[in-house]
Design a protein around this motif. Structure first.
Motif, PDB file in Angstrom:
ATOM      1  N   GLU A   4       0.845  -1.206   0.000  1.00 22.15           N
ATOM      2  CA  GLU A   4       0.000   0.000   0.000  1.00 22.15           C
ATOM      3  C   GLU A   4       0.880   1.255   0.000  1.00 22.15           C
ATOM      4  O   GLU A   4       0.599   2.203  -0.730  1.00 22.15           O
ATOM      5  CB  GLU A   4      -0.900   0.019   1.246  1.00 22.15           C
ATOM      6  N   ASN A   5       1.911   1.252   0.842  1.00 17.70           N
ATOM      7  CA  ASN A   5       2.788   2.432   0.925  1.00 17.70           C
ATOM      8  C   ASN A   5       3.510   2.692  -0.387  1.00 17.70           C
ATOM      9  O   ASN A   5       3.676   3.840  -0.792  1.00 17.70           O
ATOM     10  CB  ASN A   5       3.797   2.269   2.064  1.00 17.70           C
ATOM     11  N   GLU A   6       3.962   1.623  -1.048  1.00 16.94           N
ATOM     12  CA  GLU A   6       4.641   1.791  -2.339  1.00 16.94           C
ATOM     13  C   GLU A   6       3.682   2.352  -3.384  1.00 16.94           C
ATOM     14  O   GLU A   6       4.051   3.227  -4.177  1.00 16.94           O
ATOM     15  CB  GLU A   6       5.216   0.456  -2.812  1.00 16.94           C
ATOM     16  N   ILE A   7       2.456   1.862  -3.391  1.00 12.99           N
ATOM     17  CA  ILE A   7       1.456   2.348  -4.352  1.00 12.99           C
ATOM     18  C   ILE A   7       1.154   3.819  -4.089  1.00 12.99           C
ATOM     19  O   ILE A   7       1.117   4.638  -5.013  1.00 12.99           O
ATOM     20  CB  ILE A   7       0.195   1.468  -4.298  1.00 12.99           C
ATOM     21  N   GLU A   8       0.938   4.165  -2.832  1.00 11.76           N
ATOM     22  CA  GLU A   8       0.676   5.567  -2.496  1.00 11.76           C
ATOM     23  C   GLU A   8       1.863   6.441  -2.892  1.00 11.76           C
ATOM     24  O   GLU A   8       1.684   7.543  -3.432  1.00 11.76           O
ATOM     25  CB  GLU A   8       0.398   5.707  -1.003  1.00 11.76           C
ATOM     26  N   HIS A   9       3.064   5.962  -2.639  1.00 10.55           N
ATOM     27  CA  HIS A   9       4.274   6.713  -2.968  1.00 10.55           C
ATOM     28  C   HIS A   9       4.366   6.984  -4.472  1.00 10.55           C
ATOM     29  O   HIS A   9       4.703   8.095  -4.894  1.00 10.55           O
ATOM     30  CB  HIS A   9       5.499   5.947  -2.457  1.00 10.55           C
ATOM     31  N   ILE A  10       4.059   5.984  -5.278  1.00 14.35           N
ATOM     32  CA  ILE A  10       4.063   6.165  -6.738  1.00 14.35           C
ATOM     33  C   ILE A  10       3.054   7.242  -7.129  1.00 14.35           C
ATOM     34  O   ILE A  10       3.370   8.167  -7.885  1.00 14.35           O
ATOM     35  CB  ILE A  10       3.738   4.837  -7.458  1.00 14.35           C
ATOM     36  N   ALA A  11       1.832   7.130  -6.615  1.00 14.86           N
ATOM     37  CA  ALA A  11       0.780   8.090  -6.979  1.00 14.86           C
ATOM     38  C   ALA A  11       1.132   9.507  -6.535  1.00 14.86           C
ATOM     39  O   ALA A  11       0.985  10.465  -7.303  1.00 14.86           O
ATOM     40  CB  ALA A  11      -0.547   7.662  -6.369  1.00 14.86           C
ATOM     41  N   ARG A  12       1.598   9.629  -5.314  1.00 10.17           N
ATOM     42  CA  ARG A  12       1.934  10.972  -4.810  1.00 10.17           C
ATOM     43  C   ARG A  12       3.106  11.590  -5.569  1.00 10.17           C
ATOM     44  O   ARG A  12       3.103  12.791  -5.849  1.00 10.17           O
ATOM     45  CB  ARG A  12       2.228  10.923  -3.319  1.00 10.17           C
ATOM     46  N   ARG A  13       4.113  10.781  -5.928  1.00  9.40           N
ATOM     47  CA  ARG A  13       5.235  11.320  -6.701  1.00  9.40           C
ATOM     48  C   ARG A  13       4.806  11.675  -8.124  1.00  9.40           C
ATOM     49  O   ARG A  13       5.305  12.644  -8.688  1.00  9.40           O
ATOM     50  CB  ARG A  13       6.412  10.354  -6.702  1.00  9.40           C
ATOM     51  N   MET A  14       3.877  10.925  -8.703  1.00 10.36           N
ATOM     52  CA  MET A  14       3.359  11.297 -10.023  1.00 10.36           C
ATOM     53  C   MET A  14       2.638  12.641  -9.910  1.00 10.36           C
ATOM     54  O   MET A  14       2.873  13.549 -10.705  1.00 10.36           O
ATOM     55  CB  MET A  14       2.411  10.218 -10.559  1.00 10.36           C
ATOM     56  N   LEU A  15       1.782  12.784  -8.897  1.00 10.98           N
ATOM     57  CA  LEU A  15       1.043  14.036  -8.726  1.00 10.98           C
ATOM     58  C   LEU A  15       1.974  15.217  -8.456  1.00 10.98           C
ATOM     59  O   LEU A  15       1.716  16.334  -8.917  1.00 10.98           O
ATOM     60  CB  LEU A  15       0.036  13.903  -7.583  1.00 10.98           C
TER      61      LEU A  15
END
Length: 153
Positions: A4-15
């Motif tokens: 979950e943390n890795e997925i959130e990290h990807i999304a937040r860095r894309m944003l």
């Protein structure tokens, strides 16, 4: 499996436009999509198109009639991701991501099952939604996050 943390990290860095372009893989696209479908309040007011266009520009990808943001592929991908989320209610996003990538959505060429290459790669399909010309999508519902309508205040 991706956490979950890795997925959130990807999304937040894309944003935030800080995700390095080489890390913006097919898997990362769907990881970010799943997280943003679950947490649409993190999208900008004008939705996913604005987020993708801004990310493209920050990583040196021009948004033109031949490159960059693609409205039809984005909408179709979000429809598939939303359907997968609905099939896995409450499941950890890593499990949903693995299931999604084990489905027909697992390859980047999956849209060619539904659209001819000429229609899908047209400037019109990049600009706005274009209906499939081979088969109808199995996920007919439009996604609210595409236009920002899924934003929670």
């Amino acid at each position: 499996m991706t956490t979950e943390n890795e997925i959130e990290h990807i999304a937040r860095r894309m944003l935030a436009r800080t995700l390095p372009k080489p890390e913006w893989t097919h898997r990362a696209h769907f990881a970010a999509a799943l997280w943003l479908l679950r947490f649409p309040e993190h999208l900008p007011e004008d939705g996913m198109p604005a987020a993708i266009r801004a990310y493209n520009e920050a990583t040196g990808v021009a948004n033109t009639p031949r490159s960059g943001f693609h409205a039809t592929i984005t909408e179709a991908s979000l429809r598939g991701a939303a359907a997968c989320l609905a099939d896995w209610p409450g499941a950890p996003l890593g499990e949903v991501l693995d299931a999604l990538l084990a489905s027909e959505l697992g390859t980047s060429r999956w849209p060619l099952t539904y659209w001819s290459e000429g229609r899908l790669m047209s400037p019109e399909a990049r600009r706005h939604w274009v209906e499939p010309d081979i088969l109808p999508l199995p996920w007919p519902e439009r996604t609210a996050v595409l236009a920002g309508a899924g934003r929670a205040g």
